[in-house]
Design a protein around this motif. Sequence first.
Motif, mmCIF file in Angstrom:
data_model
loop_
_atom_site.group_PDB
_atom_site.id
_atom_site.type_symbol
_atom_site.label_atom_id
_atom_site.label_comp_id
_atom_site.label_asym_id
_atom_site.label_seq_id
_atom_site.Cartn_x
_atom_site.Cartn_y
_atom_site.Cartn_z
ATOM 1 N N VAL A 136 40.890 32.925 36.485
ATOM 2 C CA VAL A 136 41.892 32.553 37.479
ATOM 3 C C VAL A 136 41.364 31.504 38.445
ATOM 4 C CG1 VAL A 136 43.072 34.758 37.324
ATOM 5 C CG2 VAL A 136 41.249 34.452 39.014
ATOM 6 N N ARG A 137 40.114 31.077 38.255
ATOM 7 C CA ARG A 137 39.556 30.028 39.100
ATOM 8 C C ARG A 137 39.042 28.896 38.217
ATOM 9 N NH1 ARG A 137 37.099 31.721 43.866
ATOM 10 N NH2 ARG A 137 36.342 29.596 44.035
ATOM 11 N N PRO A 138 39.957 28.153 37.579
ATOM 12 C CA PRO A 138 39.527 27.094 36.666
ATOM 13 C C PRO A 138 38.602 26.120 37.390
ATOM 14 C CG PRO A 138 41.935 27.296 36.683
ATOM 15 C CD PRO A 138 41.416 28.142 37.790
ATOM 16 N N GLY A 139 37.607 25.682 36.694
ATOM 17 C CA GLY A 139 36.697 24.733 37.297
ATOM 18 C C GLY A 139 35.496 25.374 37.966
ATOM 19 N N ALA A 140 35.550 26.692 38.158
ATOM 20 C CA ALA A 140 34.401 27.376 38.753
ATOM 21 C C ALA A 140 33.658 28.122 37.648
ATOM 22 C CB ALA A 140 34.861 28.366 39.813
ATOM 23 N N CYS A 141 32.343 28.176 37.752
ATOM 24 C CA CYS A 141 31.611 28.948 36.755
ATOM 25 C C CYS A 141 30.932 30.146 37.381
ATOM 26 C CB CYS A 141 30.617 28.075 36.000
ATOM 27 S SG CYS A 141 29.274 27.469 37.030
ATOM 28 N N ASP A 142 31.133 30.333 38.681
ATOM 29 C CA ASP A 142 30.614 31.545 39.307
ATOM 30 C C ASP A 142 31.485 31.882 40.501
ATOM 31 O OD1 ASP A 142 28.900 33.701 39.436
ATOM 32 O OD2 ASP A 142 27.565 32.723 40.873
ATOM 33 N N VAL A 143 32.060 33.058 40.484
ATOM 34 C CA VAL A 143 32.874 33.511 41.618
ATOM 35 C C VAL A 143 32.513 34.970 41.884
ATOM 36 C CG1 VAL A 143 34.843 31.991 41.167
ATOM 37 C CG2 VAL A 143 34.733 34.234 40.061
ATOM 38 N N PRO A 144 32.764 35.422 43.095
ATOM 39 C CA PRO A 144 32.511 36.844 43.357
ATOM 40 C C PRO A 144 33.497 37.709 42.576
ATOM 41 C CG PRO A 144 32.897 35.597 45.394
ATOM 42 C CD PRO A 144 33.286 34.708 44.256
ATOM 43 N N TRP A 145 33.043 38.832 42.098
ATOM 44 C CA TRP A 145 33.924 39.762 41.382
ATOM 45 C C TRP A 145 33.405 41.175 41.569
ATOM 46 C CZ3 TRP A 145 31.778 42.330 37.007
ATOM 47 C CH2 TRP A 145 30.504 41.869 36.627
ATOM 48 N N ASP A 146 34.250 42.163 41.311
ATOM 49 C CA ASP A 146 33.876 43.563 41.517
ATOM 50 C C ASP A 146 33.443 44.206 40.216
ATOM 51 O OD1 ASP A 146 34.271 43.763 44.205
ATOM 52 O OD2 ASP A 146 36.415 44.207 44.008
ATOM 53 N N PRO A 147 32.168 44.482 40.074
ATOM 54 C CA PRO A 147 31.732 45.114 38.821
ATOM 55 C C PRO A 147 32.151 46.586 38.737
ATOM 56 C CG PRO A 147 29.832 44.607 40.239
ATOM 57 C CD PRO A 147 31.061 44.240 40.997
ATOM 58 N N TRP A 148 32.159 47.087 37.530
ATOM 59 C CA TRP A 148 32.440 48.509 37.281
ATOM 60 C C TRP A 148 31.120 49.253 37.251
ATOM 61 C CZ3 TRP A 148 32.526 50.697 31.799
ATOM 62 C CH2 TRP A 148 32.819 52.075 31.819
#
Lengths: 677, 494
Positions: A445-457
């Motif tokens: 959902v963030r085209p152009g980015a290769c690292d974004v914050p996300w919530d791991p399981w």
Amino acid sequence: MPAPEWWDGDGDGIWDVVVIGAGHAGLEAALAAARMGSRVLVLTADPGTAAAMPCNPSVGGPAKGHLVREIDALGGAMGILADRTAVQVRMLNTGKGAAVRALRAQVDKARYATAAAEMLGAHPNVTRRRAMVTGLVTVTPGSPPGAPPGSPPGAPGPSHVAVGVVTAAGERVAARAVVLTAGTFLEGRLVRGNLVEAGGRHGEAPATGLSGNLGALGLRTARHKTGTPPRVDARTIDFSRTEQQPGSPVPLWFGHDPAARGEVITGVPHPAYPGVDRDGWRVQVPCYLVHTTPAVHDLIRANLHRAPTYDGTITAPGPRYCPSIEAKVVRFAEKPRHQLFLEPEGFETEWVYVQGANTSLPDDVQAAMLAAIPALATARILRPGYAVEYDHVPADQSWPHLENRSVAGLFLAGQVNGTSGYEEAAAQGLLAGANAALRARALRVRPGACDVPWDPWHVRRSTSYLGVLVDDLTTATHDEPYRVHTARAEHRLLLRHDNADLRLVPEAVAIGLVGPGRAAAVEAKRDRIASLLAAIGRARVLPSHEDALHALGFPPVARACTAREYLCRPDVGIAFLGALGDDALRLGVDDDVAAAVEVEAKYSGYVRRQVDEVARTARMDEVAIPSTLDIGAVRGLRAEARERLGKFRPVTVGQASRIPGVTPADVAVLLVRLKAR
Amino acid sequence: MLRGVNLADTIAAIATAPGEGAVAMVRVSGARARVIAEATFRPTGGGALRPRRLAHGHVISPATGAVIDEAMAAWMPAPRTYTREPVLEVTCHGGRAATAAVLQAILAAGARLAEPGEFTLRAFVNGRIDLAQAEAVRDAVAAPSADAVATAVAQAAGALSRAVGAIRDPLADLAAALEASLDFADDGVPDIDRMRAGTVLRLAGEAIDDLLATAGPGRVRRHGLRVALAGATNAGKSTLFNALVGSPRAIVSDEAGTTRDTIEEVVAVGGTAIVLIDTAGWRSGPGNQAGTAERLGLERTEAALAEADAVVHVIDGTDPGMAPTGRARLATLCADPVPVVEAWTRADLTGSAPVVEAWALDAVATQGVAGGTGARPTRGVPPVIEAIRVSALTGEGIDVLRARLHALAVAGGTNPRTADRTGGEVVTNARHVAAIQRAREAITRGSEVVSAGLPDDLLAADLRASVAALGEITGETVGEDVLSRVFRTFCIGK
């Protein structure tokens, strides 16, 4: 951070998840990510096969069987594959309590691998390709991702971001997440006697170069050793001198959902195997027990100087729980004999696995050794045992969601993390694959980015053996291949075979690992447990039930009491309900419900104590330690604690408190520091 | 198992400053505060405690319902409290060992003794106080102590750890045998012998009972070392007592024989509670013309000394010639050799004169701190472990004496009557007592599992709990230790 130009964030050129390897970890990783909607590419040396079993032909056992049930609850493949391809199934530890009751299946290796490959190929989101991966493609973040602007250099955070892989053919494959499940293939070396050859397992080339590439990215690698026993030809075994171990007469399954199981794949057992059960709930072939003799031990002692593990050829540590036969003879010199199980590797095959005889002694010694065992006096060795030595990436460098701490987007699972066992690998693969999919979702959902914050399981110690496994792996450095044992779980009475779905399905549904239908089934099971518990609180056991109770092997009562009270007697099991002739108490086909009710009613004090313990520790596990916290800057920590916390980077205060060398005072300091932020 | 400070527990401690006037307050904080209030406080005229209303009533034993003390109690629901947790405050008669009894009743009802600074820590964690205050907490919790106390703690920990280790060892071996049979059933590991298991559990249970007996049978269990101040009349006992307590409590006058009764005060020193007992003095010199009241006082003194874990022999520093007589007198009054610290008073008057005799210091050097590795004192001769010059007026030596008493308390300051049973190591640290009691409960349950024929997984749970609880003292974690024993003992790997 912005992606490199070739990394086309919008196009189809980027895989959500690239899985390297298609062993037990790779299979579950690929399927888990695919189930969560990721487009998955599996790169493997042989796309025609998956989940090969280079060691024993069995799945499950204490703790391992629990893991398989958990994998199944999370929608994984292992339970289904074992159910479909079993040669024999047994419930172990039946007389030792509900917590340690464990299922184990001997499986048909070839059929298992074929079924696994078919399952992988059948998933629309999975593509398989033959390739040898030689390196990762990474980019270097300008400033540590996740760290607040203006953070000092050196603040924790990944130093690289994985954006794809490079193959031996020079092809560059772009990916939002990479799952490395290299098994024993990293710089693998097969050893027996004075023969040393490069290889990942018998007949297969090792993965060279990748390990060095990981090292260049700052990952620490170390050597592990494991071994496998000789395989012998069933037609040359004197089975009359063995003791047969038959399978279960009643149906037993790893899978929670009969509909998901598919067809049982059976075969026509090789005529060499005696004692085959053809008329039961499935065709089952026994295992056959034999013992070593003093002559075998003498032979081993006389040839120790030719054993690679004793002559210095192999120095890497092997597992204590799976010692070679030479190690057993040396370490337990007083034991006159050791047991060996002859385990058929499938229905039709004549290949028999000599469980318990792991060895890397030279071929001639292996032959002489087996010849000194009466049942194997004339046995022909089809493949000698060998030791395998390989690189792994100690998992103390990973987050508990199995992503590497230095290389964002790189997930590791299975033997490459320093574990052993198909089940351990599969369970990690599932966790890594699911998290890789979560990362890919966030990136998509963030085209152009290769690292974004996300919530791991995250999985927890209190709700699964998978949680125990991952917590153990990431809070300590293990100097031998890690295997699960039920003894590792402090809340063993809560982590049972019968309740794996109750424990895990809700969170699996929450992240999209399994569909909502499974959640409904679990709620229905909870209801059945609750209503049966209520029913036995009302139903009465009367003196007049004596005959019916006696018929089932249970004692009479002198005075009327409730069924629940009666169940609490140590000599009474849940099966007595059949004697009461009450429809509300009829036990269905669902043995899990009966097992859960029995535990709840009989051992409620124990269960409550463990539930309380979990609640007490839960609060600490809820206090998160942000990845941006600079441990070195926390004043008041003792030097040892600072070193340990810096090394293991716990993500919660609970996890920190379990790291050896971290004291309660350090935990208090940490709590204060976290609140101050 | 979590090894950190457990913020989910309900904690309790004496909250008033040491010896503050006639009342003391015990504060309880945590989710169980209300339940504990119901179990330990009976409001006058019945009914329940109302939030934030001070109620008159009685503290009762949660086990027997027996009245322990008259008290006032207030219950405050979260979050408008000091810690933002439910809080119970019980105000009782201060300056008596009964304060400790009130605390003990509360602990018995399910609270655990608070760690140093823990109320403040909770207040901070729950957002009640600011960082500056919290920094102070952190220092209190984490500051290493470099003085003799640390040494004594280490020595005591060593002795206790060995004793606990000796109990834990067979339990861990049994746990290993059981775990091996559960995890490696098919590897030829035999099931455990339940008769043997029963014996191991019984012996461990008995050993623990012996160890727990040293924690102060029928007395201030879990709570404090009893220290008697003894000496000749007018040596300055009461003055020293007041200096140690921090406020006037005993009647002090220059007239000999003022203290006719024994007076007790609970003093918190470095996180450890000490019950100070001021005793009536004996007439110095051979005269001994005591009145009736004073004779009664002396009998009480004798009784107090018999129960004391340690004695501070108060010697008038301006009259050092009386010291040998005093020691002889003390020897006749002490039935057993308890450790003695000599306090040479009125240091402000004696200037820098070397009043402390050399032999006393030699005794310190050779005997070390009680509970440590020094030679066992000979029966009948009170061992002097140190002589300290003190002055209540200037405060000289008071802190040293306090530290020494703390060291004795942590070291398990040794009443040899109970210490004989276990070989010297004594449990006084509340956390240790709690851990050992948890181990005892688990062993009792394990024995029941064995005798009732319940399954192995339950026995394993009890064994694990006992081994883990004892490991909190010896510093071993249960998981890896038991697994190591499994692999050392059993040939695993089929």
